[in-house]
Write an enzyme that holds these catalytic residues in place. Structure first.
Site, PDB file in Angstrom:
ATOM      1  N   LEU A  81       0.875  -1.175   0.000  1.00  0.00           N
ATOM      2  CA  LEU A  81       0.000   0.000   0.000  1.00  0.00           C
ATOM      3  C   LEU A  81       0.909   1.221   0.000  1.00  0.00           C
ATOM      4  O   LEU A  81       2.003   1.191   0.567  1.00  0.00           O
ATOM      5  CB  LEU A  81      -0.891   0.036   1.251  1.00  0.00           C
ATOM      6  CG  LEU A  81      -2.047  -0.967   1.350  1.00  0.00           C
ATOM      7  CD1 LEU A  81      -2.762  -0.802   2.690  1.00  0.00           C
ATOM      8  CD2 LEU A  81      -3.035  -0.803   0.201  1.00  0.00           C
ATOM      9  N   ASP A  82       0.451   2.314  -0.612  1.00  0.00           N
ATOM     10  CA  ASP A  82       1.211   3.564  -0.576  1.00  0.00           C
ATOM     11  C   ASP A  82       1.484   3.964   0.871  1.00  0.00           C
ATOM     12  O   ASP A  82       0.693   3.662   1.770  1.00  0.00           O
ATOM     13  CB  ASP A  82       0.409   4.700  -1.238  1.00  0.00           C
ATOM     14  CG  ASP A  82       0.310   4.559  -2.743  1.00  0.00           C
ATOM     15  OD1 ASP A  82       1.046   3.732  -3.323  1.00  0.00           O
ATOM     16  OD2 ASP A  82      -0.508   5.274  -3.338  1.00  0.00           O
ATOM     17  N   ARG A  83       2.564   4.695   1.071  1.00  0.00           N
ATOM     18  CA  ARG A  83       2.944   5.148   2.412  1.00  0.00           C
ATOM     19  C   ARG A  83       1.768   5.817   3.136  1.00  0.00           C
ATOM     20  O   ARG A  83       1.529   5.570   4.317  1.00  0.00           O
ATOM     21  CB  ARG A  83       4.106   6.148   2.313  1.00  0.00           C
ATOM     22  CG  ARG A  83       4.548   6.695   3.663  1.00  0.00           C
ATOM     23  CD  ARG A  83       5.528   7.840   3.524  1.00  0.00           C
ATOM     24  NE  ARG A  83       4.879   9.051   3.023  1.00  0.00           N
ATOM     25  CZ  ARG A  83       5.456  10.246   3.017  1.00  0.00           C
ATOM     26  NH1 ARG A  83       6.697  10.399   3.437  1.00  0.00           N
ATOM     27  NH2 ARG A  83       4.812  11.307   2.547  1.00  0.00           N
ATOM     28  N   ARG A 141      -5.860   7.444  -6.642  1.00  0.00           N
ATOM     29  CA  ARG A 141      -5.568   8.864  -6.482  1.00  0.00           C
ATOM     30  C   ARG A 141      -5.684   9.602  -7.811  1.00  0.00           C
ATOM     31  O   ARG A 141      -6.282  10.686  -7.900  1.00  0.00           O
ATOM     32  CB  ARG A 141      -4.174   9.021  -5.873  1.00  0.00           C
ATOM     33  CG  ARG A 141      -4.086   8.355  -4.514  1.00  0.00           C
ATOM     34  CD  ARG A 141      -2.672   8.059  -4.048  1.00  0.00           C
ATOM     35  NE  ARG A 141      -1.995   9.258  -3.564  1.00  0.00           N
ATOM     36  CZ  ARG A 141      -0.909   9.223  -2.800  1.00  0.00           C
ATOM     37  NH1 ARG A 141      -0.390   8.048  -2.429  1.00  0.00           N
ATOM     38  NH2 ARG A 141      -0.331  10.338  -2.397  1.00  0.00           N
TER      39      ARG A 141
END
Length: 215
Positions: A61-63, A162
Site C-alpha cells: 500500500l502507498d505510504r 488517487r
C-alpha cells in the site's frame, strides 16, 4: 519524501494470523517496504518481521494509505496469493473522502496510467503508452464540500485511485501529490483499504478481512 519521513509509532495491529497468512491494519504514514537509505528503513514489513520473522511480502500500500494488508507466512502462501493478485482474483475495497460533491452516485473510471517520468513518483493518464486501469466508485454520502466514496479497483496500478479520482475533478483529501489548495490541507491522505477478499492458500476457501476507516 526522504527528508520528512516521520512514521507513526502505532503498535502492530494484527487482524488475523494463522499457519499460512497474516493480516495487518497498516497505519497511514508508514512505508510498506524500506526506501533507499537508512532513514527510510522503518516500514511495515520490518515491524511485522519482528513478531513474525518468517513473514513474506505479497503486495504493498502507498505510504500514506492505511488499511488491510496480507503477508504470507510460508512460500506456498506467497506464491498462491501472489498469483491471485496477478490474475485479479482478489477483491479490494477502499473508502475515501474526496473534494467536492461527486455526481452521479456511482460509475467507473477507465483510464490508462503510466509514471510521469519528469515528476516521479507521480503517475498520469496516457492513452498512448499507459497501462489499462479501471476503478468502480460509489458515493456513500456527500455535501457541497466533500464526498465519502467506496472505491473498488479492478486493476492495481500505482496511485490508481488517487489519479482516477483526480481525473473526475475530485482529488482525495489530504493527498500531498495530487490535491491542491484547501483539498490538500488535511492531516493525512483520506484513503483507507477497508476490505480484502481472497482465497485462503490452505484449501482455497474464500475469506475476507476488514478494518474500519479511522476517518
Amino acid at each position: 519524501m526522504s527528508s520528512d519521513y516521520a512514521p507513526p509509532d502505532d503498535p502492530l495491529d494484527v487482524i488475523h494470523a494463522d499457519h499460512e497468512i497474516l493480516i495487518v491494519n497498516k497505519p497511514s504514514g508508514l512505508l510498506s517496504v524500506p526506501g533507499k537509505g537508512p532513514h527510510l528503513a522503518d516500514c511495515l514489513i520490518a515491524r511485522v518481521q519482528v513478531a513474525f520473522p518468517q513473514a513474506l511480502l505479497i503486495h504493498r500500500l502507498d505510504r500514506d494509505t492505511s488499511g488491510v494488508m496480507v503477508f504470507a507466512l510460508t512460500r506456498h502462501a506467497q506464491r498462491h496469493i501472489g498469483l491471485q493478485f496477478e490474475k485479479r482474483m482478489t477483491k479490494k475495497t477502499y473508502v475515501a473522502r474526496v473534494w467536492g460533491m461527486l455526481d452521479p452516485k456511482k460509475g467507473t473510471v477507465d483510464l490508462p496510467l503510466i509514471v510521469d517520468w519528469e515528476n516521479r513518483p507521480l503517475q498520469k493518464v496516457c492513452h498512448e503508452t499507459g497501462k489499462s486501469a479501471q476503478t468502480d466508485w460509489r458515493v456513500l454520502r456527500n455535501d457541497a464540500r466533500e464526498s465519502r466514496v467506496r472505491l473498488m479497483p479492478k486493476t492495481g496500478r500505482s496511485h490508481q485511485l488517487r489519479v482516477h479520482m483526480l481525473s473526475l475533478g475530485h482529488p482525495i483529501l489530504g493527498d500531498p501529490f495530487y490535491a491542491q489548495g484547501e483539498a490538500r490541507e488535511y492531516e493525512r491522505l483520506m484513503l483507507h483499504s477497508e476490505e480484502l477478499r481472497l482465497r485462503h492458500p490452505d484449501g482455497g476457501e474464500g475469506v475476507k478481512f476488514r478494518a474500519k476507516a479511522p476517518f
